[in-house]
Write a protein that holds these residues in place. Structure first.
Motif, PDB file in Angstrom:
ATOM      1  N   LEU A   1      63.772  75.366  41.784  1.00 23.16           N
ATOM      2  CA  LEU A   1      63.190  74.529  40.727  1.00 23.16           C
ATOM      3  C   LEU A   1      64.306  73.981  39.849  1.00 23.16           C
ATOM      4  N   SER A   2      63.999  72.934  39.122  1.00 26.03           N
ATOM      5  CA  SER A   2      64.978  72.297  38.252  1.00 26.03           C
ATOM      6  C   SER A   2      65.175  73.096  36.964  1.00 26.03           C
ATOM      7  N   ALA A   3      66.252  72.826  36.290  1.00 26.64           N
ATOM      8  CA  ALA A   3      66.542  73.491  35.018  1.00 26.64           C
ATOM      9  C   ALA A   3      65.440  73.214  33.997  1.00 26.64           C
ATOM     10  N   THR A   4      64.975  71.971  33.947  1.00 26.88           N
ATOM     11  CA  THR A   4      63.954  71.622  32.955  1.00 26.88           C
ATOM     12  C   THR A   4      62.615  72.289  33.272  1.00 26.88           C
ATOM     13  N   ALA A   5      62.336  72.505  34.559  1.00 25.08           N
ATOM     14  CA  ALA A   5      61.096  73.190  34.938  1.00 25.08           C
ATOM     15  C   ALA A   5      61.148  74.656  34.518  1.00 25.08           C
ATOM     16  N   ILE A   6      62.255  75.348  34.825  1.00 28.59           N
ATOM     17  CA  ILE A   6      62.425  76.746  34.424  1.00 28.59           C
ATOM     18  C   ILE A   6      62.381  76.868  32.910  1.00 28.59           C
ATOM     19  N   ASP A   7      63.071  75.962  32.239  1.00 27.39           N
ATOM     20  CA  ASP A   7      63.124  75.941  30.779  1.00 27.39           C
ATOM     21  C   ASP A   7      61.714  75.818  30.186  1.00 27.39           C
ATOM     22  N   SER A   8      60.921  74.907  30.742  1.00 27.05           N
ATOM     23  CA  SER A   8      59.558  74.670  30.248  1.00 27.05           C
ATOM     24  C   SER A   8      58.677  75.895  30.437  1.00 27.05           C
ATOM     25  N   MET A   9      58.730  76.484  31.629  1.00 29.12           N
ATOM     26  CA  MET A   9      57.896  77.651  31.909  1.00 29.12           C
ATOM     27  C   MET A   9      58.259  78.824  31.003  1.00 29.12           C
ATOM     28  N   ASN A  10      59.553  79.046  30.818  1.00 28.20           N
ATOM     29  CA  ASN A  10      59.975  80.198  30.026  1.00 28.20           C
ATOM     30  C   ASN A  10      59.567  80.050  28.567  1.00 28.20           C
ATOM     31  N   LYS A  11      59.702  78.861  28.035  1.00 27.71           N
ATOM     32  CA  LYS A  11      59.290  78.641  26.644  1.00 27.71           C
ATOM     33  C   LYS A  11      57.788  78.804  26.485  1.00 27.71           C
ATOM     34  N   GLY A  12      57.020  78.313  27.459  1.00 22.17           N
ATOM     35  CA  GLY A  12      55.569  78.492  27.415  1.00 22.17           C
ATOM     36  C   GLY A  12      55.178  79.945  27.564  1.00 22.17           C
ATOM     37  N   ALA A  13      55.904  80.675  28.445  1.00 25.04           N
ATOM     38  CA  ALA A  13      55.638  82.103  28.642  1.00 25.04           C
ATOM     39  C   ALA A  13      55.947  82.886  27.374  1.00 25.04           C
ATOM     40  N   ALA A  14      57.026  82.527  26.687  1.00 25.03           N
ATOM     41  CA  ALA A  14      57.385  83.209  25.440  1.00 25.03           C
ATOM     42  C   ALA A  14      56.299  83.014  24.386  1.00 25.03           C
ATOM     43  N   LYS A  15      55.747  81.822  24.342  1.00 29.71           N
ATOM     44  CA  LYS A  15      54.704  81.543  23.356  1.00 29.71           C
ATOM     45  C   LYS A  15      53.425  82.311  23.651  1.00 29.71           C
ATOM     46  N   PHE A  16      53.093  82.449  24.951  1.00 24.79           N
ATOM     47  CA  PHE A  16      51.845  83.125  25.295  1.00 24.79           C
ATOM     48  C   PHE A  16      52.006  84.646  25.359  1.00 24.79           C
ATOM     49  N   GLY A  17      53.161  85.098  25.894  1.00 21.07           N
ATOM     50  CA  GLY A  17      53.378  86.530  26.019  1.00 21.07           C
ATOM     51  C   GLY A  17      53.407  87.038  27.445  1.00 21.07           C
ATOM     52  N   CYS A  18      53.470  86.149  28.431  1.00 21.47           N
ATOM     53  CA  CYS A  18      53.545  86.609  29.816  1.00 21.47           C
ATOM     54  C   CYS A  18      55.012  86.712  30.248  1.00 21.47           C
ATOM     55  N   TYR A  19      55.254  87.496  31.284  1.00 21.49           N
ATOM     56  CA  TYR A  19      56.626  87.629  31.760  1.00 21.49           C
ATOM     57  C   TYR A  19      56.960  86.531  32.762  1.00 21.49           C
ATOM     58  N   HIS A  20      58.266  86.339  32.987  1.00 19.24           N
ATOM     59  CA  HIS A  20      58.771  85.275  33.841  1.00 19.24           C
ATOM     60  C   HIS A  20      59.680  85.907  34.889  1.00 19.24           C
ATOM     61  N   ASN A  21      59.288  85.840  36.165  1.00 22.47           N
ATOM     62  CA  ASN A  21      60.085  86.358  37.261  1.00 22.47           C
ATOM     63  C   ASN A  21      61.158  85.331  37.624  1.00 22.47           C
ATOM     64  N   THR A  22      62.414  85.787  37.748  1.00 26.16           N
ATOM     65  CA  THR A  22      63.520  84.846  37.939  1.00 26.16           C
ATOM     66  C   THR A  22      63.571  84.236  39.330  1.00 26.16           C
ATOM     67  N   GLY A  23      62.925  84.875  40.326  1.00 25.96           N
ATOM     68  CA  GLY A  23      63.196  84.484  41.703  1.00 25.96           C
ATOM     69  C   GLY A  23      64.567  85.009  42.104  1.00 25.96           C
ATOM     70  N   GLU A  24      64.873  84.949  43.408  1.00 29.35           N
ATOM     71  CA  GLU A  24      66.097  85.590  43.888  1.00 29.35           C
ATOM     72  C   GLU A  24      67.371  84.859  43.473  1.00 29.35           C
ATOM     73  N   GLY A  25      67.250  83.667  42.864  1.00 36.68           N
ATOM     74  CA  GLY A  25      68.429  82.927  42.418  1.00 36.68           C
ATOM     75  C   GLY A  25      69.138  83.558  41.246  1.00 36.68           C
ATOM     76  N   GLY A  26      68.522  84.570  40.624  1.00 39.53           N
ATOM     77  CA  GLY A  26      69.173  85.281  39.529  1.00 39.53           C
ATOM     78  C   GLY A  26      68.823  84.736  38.154  1.00 39.53           C
ATOM     79  N   LEU A  27      69.342  85.421  37.155  1.00 30.83           N
ATOM     80  CA  LEU A  27      69.074  85.070  35.755  1.00 30.83           C
ATOM     81  C   LEU A  27      69.922  83.866  35.344  1.00 30.83           C
ATOM     82  N   SER A  28      69.258  82.828  34.857  1.00 33.72           N
ATOM     83  CA  SER A  28      69.949  81.616  34.401  1.00 33.72           C
ATOM     84  C   SER A  28      69.768  81.468  32.889  1.00 33.72           C
TER      85      SER A  28
END
Length: 516
Positions: A160-187
Motif C-alpha cells: 500500500l502507499s504511504a498515504t493509505a497507511i497514514d490514513s488508516m493509522n490516523k483513523g485507527a488512532a481516533k477510533f481505538g482499533c489496532y493496526h497490523n503492519t503487514g510483513e513489510g515492517g514498521l514504517s
C-alpha cells in the motif's frame, strides 16, 4: 480564395491521418506478437482496448448489485456510504436470494437486549472491546486487551502507499482499533497514535541482518523504541498465496522502503516461501517463546489453512507444555490485498468458514480455546459476515480490503501493476497524491465506527450485550435445493466454547485494556 485554401488544408489533414493509419497497418502486418492485429490491421487494436476496459464496463454497467466478486456493488456501496456518513440504508426489502445455498440467517430474539440506563453504550454506541485478554494465560509481561473487536489486517507499506497507511493509522488512532503492519515492517506511517501489531514474515523485514536472517536484538530495540507495538504476529502464510513467497521488484524499491526493510537498493526484494528461524512445530513454538520472553509482548501466528496434521501437532504440544502462540489468526483463502498467481488465489487454501471451523475444533478437543484468542480475516468487514464469525468462535476480526475501500479503493483489481487508480495500492507519487490523509482517515474512522455499531445493534436484536456471546445456534445456513436451513453447529459439527463475559463495564475496567 480563403475557401480554396481551407479545402486544401482539410485535404492535408486527412492525408496526415491516412498516412498515420497506413504506418500503423504496416506495423501491424509485420509484427508477430499479436495475431489479431496481424490478421486485422488497425481494427485489431479495438479488441485489446475493449479488453482493457472490460472490468470497468462489467463493474459499472453490466453486472447487477449482487453479482460481482470479490465484493459486489451492494457491499461496496454500503462501505462507501458508511465511510462518507451518507445514507447506507436500503428500501423496498432485500434483493438477495434468501433460498440460495449457503445463505446465512441471524436469529433475533423475541425481546431484544435492553441497555440499562448506566450502560456505556448509551453514551457511546461504538464501544466494543475484545472479551479476551491476549497473553494473560501464558503470563506475558505485557498482556493486551484490544480496545475494539474490529481492527486493521496486515497490509505492508510497499504493497500500500504511504498515504493509505497514514490514513488508516490516523483513523485507527481516533477510533481505538489496532493496526497490523503487514510483513513489510514498521514504517513512520504506522506511528500516528494507533496500537500496532508487528507482523513478522519470512524475510524478517526491519529486524534482519544483511543475509536476511532474523536478529533478536533488532526486534527488542524496535519494540522498546516504539511502545505503540502491543503484539507480535508471526506470519506463516496468507490467504491469497499460502506457501509462496513474494517479490518487490527493484524498480518499485524506494530509498525509504529499503531503509525500513533493511534491504539493499537496486535488487529485487525477495520474501522466501519458508522461515529460516525454524523448520518444525517445536522449533516454531521455541521461537515464539523466545520473542515473547525478550520483548514481554504477546506473540501469535497467522496462517491460511489446508492440511491439518501440523495443526494437530501444534495443539498437542501446547496442551503438553503450556507454551505456544497467545493468539491465532486464521486467514481465509478468499482473502488477499496483494498480488498472487491465479492458481494460488483461486485454489490453494480453504475459505474462511472451512478453515476456521477445522482449526477451532482441533484446539477445542484439547480444551485450549479459552486460553487462545482467535482472530479471523477474509471478507469479514461487513456486519453479517462478522456476526457469523463471532458465532463460530472468532474473538476479533481483522479487516483489509474493506478498509482499503473506505479510503477510496474502487476494486479495480490492478494492485499488482503499481497503477492503482485510487492511489491506495501503488508507489506512484502522482497517484497516491490523490489521497488526503486528513479526509481519508476520517472516512476510515466513519467506516469502522458504523461497522461496530451495526454489529452491536445486531447483538442487541438477538438478546446479547456483546458479540462474544453469540453461539452457533444463533445463525442458520440455507441448505439450497432441499428447502430447509440448519444451524452453524449442525453444519460444521461443533459448538463454540462459551467465552467468559461479565459485562461491558467490567471489560472497560480491565487494566490490560489497550496494553500496559
Amino acid at each position: 480564395m480563403e475557401s480554396i485554401l481551407q479545402f486544401f488544408e482539410n485535404i492535408a489533414w486527412w492525408g496526415y491521418l491516412l498516412l498515420f493509419l497506413l504506418i500503423i497497418a504496416i506495423r501491424d502486418i509485420f509484427q508477430k506478437s499479436h495475431t489479431v492485429q496481424h490478421n486485422f490491421p488497425i481494427v485489431g487494436h479495438l479488441r485489446y482496448f475493449i479488453e482493457s476496459v472490460g472490468p470497468e464496463l462489467r463493474q459499472y454497467i453490466v453486472a447487477n448489485n449482487r453479482e460481482e466478486l470479490p465484493f459486489n456493488r451492494r457491499q461496496r456501496s454500503w462501505i462507501y456510504a458508511s465511510s462518507k456518513k451518507e445514507n447506507n440504508f436500503q428500501g423496498f426489502g432485500t434483493d438477495q436470494d434468501l433460498y440460495s445455498a449457503g445463505y446465512n440467517f441471524i436469529k433475533p430474539a423475541m425481546l431484544p437486549y435492553k441497555l440499562p440506563k448506566d450502560h456505556p453504550n448509551i453514551g457511546n454506541p461504538y464501544i466494543c472491546p475484545s472479551a479476551k485478554v491476549i497473553g494473560e494465560f501464558h503470563q506475558r509481561q505485557k498482556p493486551f486487551l484490544p480496545k475494539s473487536v474490529v481492527n486493521i489486517s496486515g497490509m505492508s507499506y510497499g504493497s500500500l502507499s504511504a498515504t493509505a497507511i497514514d490514513s488508516m493509522n490516523k483513523g485507527a488512532a481516533k477510533f481505538g482499533c489496532y493496526h497490523n503492519t503487514g510483513e513489510g515492517g514498521l514504517s513512520p506511517y504506522h506511528k500516528n497514535g494507533a496500537d500496532v501489531v508487528l507482523n513478522i514474515g519470512t524475510a524478517y523485514f526491519g529486524i534482519r541482518d544483511d543475509d536476511g536472517n532474523f536478529v533478536l536484538e533488532k526486534l527488542v530495540k524496535l519494540c522498546q523504541e516504539n511502545p505503540c507495538i502491543k503484539m507480535i504476529e508471526l506470519k506463516l502464510s496468507q490467504g491469497a498465496k499460502p506457501g509462496k513467497g513474494g517479490v518487490l521488484p527493484a524498480s518499485k524499491l524506494t530509498k525509504e522502503l529499503a531503509e525500513i526493510r533493511h534491504v539493499p537498493m537496486g535488487k529485487d526484494v525477495i520474501s522466501p516461501a519458508y522461515h529460516s528461524a525454524f523448520s518444525n512445530i517445536k522449533e516454531m513454538v521455541d521461537f515464539i517463546e523466545l520473542m515473547a520472553k525478550a520483548t514481554g509482548l504477546p506473540v501469535g501466528i497467522k496462517s491460511a489453512v489446508g492440511k491439518l496434521e501440523m495443526w494437530e501437532e501444534l495443539a498437542d504440544l501446547m496442551k503438553k507444555t503450556n507454551k505456544g502462540p497467545d493468539f491465532i489468526t486464521i486467514d481465509g483463502g478468499e482473502g488477499g490485498t496483494g498480488a498472487a498467481p491465479p492458481s494460488f488465489a483461486d485454489h490453494v487454501s480453504l475459505p474462511f468458514v472451512y478453515a476456521f471451523s477445522s482449526v477451532y475444533r482441533i484446539f477445542q478437543k484439547r480444551e485450549l480455546n479459552d486460553k487462545i484468542t482467535f482472530i479471523g480475516s477474509g471478507k469479514l468487514g461487513l456486519p453479517d459476515t462478522a456476526i457469523m464469525a463471532f458465532s463460530m468462535g472468532v474473538d476479533v476480526i481483522n479487516v483489509a480490503r474493506e478498509s482499503m475501500m473506505s479510503i477510496g479503493c474502487i476494486q479495480a483489481q490492478v494492485c499488482h501493476t503499481n497503477r492503482c487508480p485510487s492511489g491506495v495500492a501503488t508507489q506512484n507519487k502522482w497517484l497516491q497524491g490523490g489521497i488526503d490523509p486528513t479526509l481519508k482517515s476520517e472516512r476510515f474512522y466513519n467506516y469502522v465506527k458504523t461497522l461496530t455499531k451495526e454489529i452491536l445493534d445486531i447483538c442487541h436484536a438477538c438478546g446479547y450485550e456483546h458479540p462474544s456471546q453469540f453461539m452457533m445456534d444463533d445463525v442458520d445456513v440455507a441448505m439450497g435445493d432441499n428447502n430447509r436451513t440448519q444451524s452453524l453447529r449442525t453444519t460444521y459439527q461443533y459448538q463454540k466454547t462459551p467465552v467468559k463475559f461479565e459485562g461491558l463495564k467490567k471489560l472497560l475496567e480491565n487494566p490490560y485494556l489497550g496494553g500496559k
